[in-house]
Design an enzyme around this catalytic site. Structure first.
Site, short mmCIF file in Angstrom:
data_model
loop_
_atom_site.label_atom_id
_atom_site.label_comp_id
_atom_site.label_asym_id
_atom_site.label_seq_id
_atom_site.Cartn_x
_atom_site.Cartn_y
_atom_site.Cartn_z
N ASP A 8 0.88 -1.17 0.00
CA ASP A 8 0.00 0.00 0.00
C ASP A 8 0.92 1.23 0.00
O ASP A 8 2.12 1.11 0.29
CB ASP A 8 -0.88 -0.05 1.26
CG ASP A 8 -1.72 1.20 1.43
OD1 ASP A 8 -2.38 1.60 0.44
OD2 ASP A 8 -1.70 1.79 2.53
N LEU A 9 0.40 2.39 -0.33
CA LEU A 9 1.24 3.60 -0.40
C LEU A 9 1.13 4.47 0.87
O LEU A 9 2.07 4.58 1.65
CB LEU A 9 0.84 4.43 -1.62
CG LEU A 9 1.56 5.78 -1.76
CD1 LEU A 9 3.03 5.58 -2.16
CD2 LEU A 9 0.87 6.65 -2.81
N ASP A 10 -0.07 5.07 1.02
CA ASP A 10 -0.25 6.06 2.10
C ASP A 10 -0.20 5.38 3.46
O ASP A 10 -1.00 4.50 3.76
CB ASP A 10 -1.62 6.75 1.93
CG ASP A 10 -1.69 7.52 0.61
OD1 ASP A 10 -0.82 8.35 0.36
OD2 ASP A 10 -2.64 7.27 -0.18
N THR A 16 1.88 10.01 4.31
CA THR A 16 0.84 10.88 3.76
C THR A 16 -0.53 10.67 4.41
O THR A 16 -1.46 11.43 4.13
CB THR A 16 0.68 10.62 2.24
OG1 THR A 16 0.78 9.21 2.05
CG2 THR A 16 1.72 11.35 1.43
N LYS A 44 -9.17 5.35 5.96
CA LYS A 44 -7.87 4.94 5.42
C LYS A 44 -8.06 3.82 4.41
O LYS A 44 -8.80 2.86 4.67
CB LYS A 44 -6.95 4.48 6.54
CG LYS A 44 -6.42 5.61 7.39
CD LYS A 44 -5.40 5.08 8.39
CE LYS A 44 -4.86 6.17 9.27
NZ LYS A 44 -4.01 5.64 10.34
N GLY A 45 -7.39 3.93 3.29
CA GLY A 45 -7.44 2.89 2.27
C GLY A 45 -8.62 3.00 1.32
O GLY A 45 -8.68 2.33 0.30
N VAL A 46 -9.56 3.86 1.66
CA VAL A 46 -10.81 3.97 0.88
C VAL A 46 -10.65 5.07 -0.18
O VAL A 46 -10.05 6.11 0.09
CB VAL A 46 -11.98 4.30 1.85
CG1 VAL A 46 -13.28 4.48 1.09
CG2 VAL A 46 -12.10 3.21 2.90
N ARG A 48 -11.34 8.16 -2.95
CA ARG A 48 -11.74 9.54 -2.67
C ARG A 48 -13.26 9.73 -2.64
O ARG A 48 -13.81 10.30 -1.70
CB ARG A 48 -11.12 10.45 -3.75
CG ARG A 48 -11.01 11.89 -3.35
CD ARG A 48 -10.42 12.71 -4.47
NE ARG A 48 -9.11 12.22 -4.91
CZ ARG A 48 -8.52 12.60 -6.04
NH1 ARG A 48 -9.11 13.47 -6.86
NH2 ARG A 48 -7.32 12.12 -6.38
N SER A 113 -2.65 0.62 -4.24
CA SER A 113 -3.14 1.79 -3.50
C SER A 113 -4.43 2.31 -4.10
O SER A 113 -4.64 2.22 -5.30
CB SER A 113 -2.08 2.90 -3.58
OG SER A 113 -2.61 4.14 -3.18
N ALA A 114 -5.27 2.92 -3.26
CA ALA A 114 -6.50 3.54 -3.76
C ALA A 114 -6.23 4.92 -4.35
O ALA A 114 -7.09 5.50 -5.01
CB ALA A 114 -7.49 3.68 -2.60
N SER A 115 -5.04 5.44 -4.11
CA SER A 115 -4.80 6.86 -4.45
C SER A 115 -4.61 7.09 -5.94
O SER A 115 -3.87 6.37 -6.61
CB SER A 115 -3.56 7.36 -3.71
OG SER A 115 -3.29 8.68 -4.11
N LYS A 116 -5.24 8.16 -6.41
CA LYS A 116 -5.04 8.58 -7.80
C LYS A 116 -3.80 9.47 -7.90
O LYS A 116 -3.41 9.87 -8.99
CB LYS A 116 -6.27 9.34 -8.30
CG LYS A 116 -7.49 8.45 -8.40
CD LYS A 116 -8.66 9.15 -9.06
CE LYS A 116 -9.70 8.12 -9.42
NZ LYS A 116 -11.06 8.47 -9.06
N ASN A 117 -3.21 9.78 -6.77
CA ASN A 117 -1.98 10.58 -6.75
C ASN A 117 -0.73 9.70 -6.60
O ASN A 117 0.37 10.23 -6.40
CB ASN A 117 -2.02 11.58 -5.58
CG ASN A 117 -3.12 12.61 -5.75
OD1 ASN A 117 -3.12 13.37 -6.71
ND2 ASN A 117 -4.07 12.62 -4.83
N LYS A 144 -11.11 -0.64 -1.83
CA LYS A 144 -10.92 -1.51 -0.67
C LYS A 144 -12.09 -1.23 0.28
O LYS A 144 -12.50 -0.08 0.36
CB LYS A 144 -9.59 -1.16 0.03
CG LYS A 144 -8.35 -1.37 -0.85
CD LYS A 144 -7.10 -0.82 -0.16
CE LYS A 144 -5.91 -0.85 -1.10
NZ LYS A 144 -4.69 -0.21 -0.54
N GLU A 168 -0.02 -3.31 4.61
CA GLU A 168 -1.15 -2.37 4.69
C GLU A 168 -1.21 -1.69 6.05
O GLU A 168 -0.89 -2.30 7.06
CB GLU A 168 -2.45 -3.17 4.54
CG GLU A 168 -3.18 -3.03 3.25
CD GLU A 168 -3.73 -1.66 2.94
OE1 GLU A 168 -3.80 -0.82 3.86
OE2 GLU A 168 -4.11 -1.42 1.80
N ASP A 169 -1.68 -0.43 6.06
CA ASP A 169 -1.86 0.26 7.35
C ASP A 169 -3.33 0.49 7.67
O ASP A 169 -3.64 1.15 8.66
CB ASP A 169 -1.15 1.62 7.34
CG ASP A 169 -1.86 2.62 6.44
OD1 ASP A 169 -2.25 2.23 5.31
OD2 ASP A 169 -2.06 3.77 6.85
#
Ligand code: BG6
Ligand code: MG
Length: 221
Positions: A8-10, A16, A44-46, A48, A113-117, A144, A168-169
């Site tokens: 996972d990223l964030d 972040t 978290k993980g969800v 946007r 990751s769920a992030s688009k960034n 997620k 994962e966090d």
């Protein structure tokens, strides 16, 4: 023994998670509502759009689809204000060493990751080149706790879920990994996350051995 790691990223690779929290809190406050750090664990993980819906539900606020789209744009602008000047100092402890060991020993590495960034952030902190595959919010259709993110990650690496470990966090990310049949390591506190998996404060608490494309991993004792 594993042949691949899905990160996972964030909150796992970079610090972040706090920036997402600050930006969502600012948005909630601008709508006359608020939420706690305990409630934040559910965000978290969800993705946007889904995160906004959860916050609106908590505040019993109704917004049209157009208004929701606009609110997501505002939240992302606030998030980027906090995160775009990131550099490698914001890589979390133990991440670089682990990525180096995996890479040197041909253990496969993907992002889930769920992030688009995600691509922007990985490039900003100089880690982009480590990843053979990046599954992020631009590639998934289900957020997620659905396992799609990790299923696509394993598939991109040519591996089965049982051959990968997910790091994962978030509560939702751990649920996603478990329901996809992946072993999982949690970053954070066991009481908050999942008492049935290995949980560590950060990656420096892990002891791992990479050899000939395989990884064994344990909590340092
Ligand atoms: C996840 C974060 O990694 O990505 C969430 O844990 C965030 O907090 C989600 O909402 C979506 O991120 P972004 O960058 O696409 O808004
Ligand atoms: Mg996370």
């Amino acid at each position: 023994m594993y042949k691949g790691v899905l990160f996972d990223l964030d909150g796992v690779i970079v610090d972040t998670a706090g920036y997402h929290f600050q930006a969502w809190k600012r948005l909630a406050n601008s709508l006359g509502t608020d939420f706690t750090t305990i409630q934040n664990e559910q965000l978290k993980g969800v993705g946007r759009v889904e995160s906004l819906q959860i916050i609106l539900d908590w505040g019993e606020i109704i917004k049209t689809k157009e208004e929701q789209a606009e609110l997501c744009i505002i939240k992302n602008e606030w998030y980027l204000e906090l995160s775009t000047n990131m550099d490698e100092s914001e890589i979390l402890p133990g991440v670089k060493d682990m990525l180096d060991s995996l890479k040197e020993n041909q253990v496969h590495i993907a992002l889930g990751s769920a992030s688009k960034n995600a691509v922007t952030i990985l490039k900003a902190v100089g880690l982009f080149d480590y990843f053979e595959s990046i599954i992020d919010g631009t590639k998934t259709t289900r957020s997620k706790p659905d396992p799609q993110t990790f299923e696509l990650g394993a598939e991109a690496l040519g591996l089965k879920p049982s051959e990968c470990i997910v790091i994962e966090d978030s509560i939702k990310g751990i649920e996603a990994a478990k329901s996809g049949g992946f072993d999982t390591i949690g970053i954070g506190q066991s009481e908050t996350l999942d008492a049935s998996i290995i949980t560590v404060k950060d990656l420096t608490e892990l002891s791992y051995n990479c050899e000939d494309g395989t990884l064994t991993i344990l909590k340092r004792t």
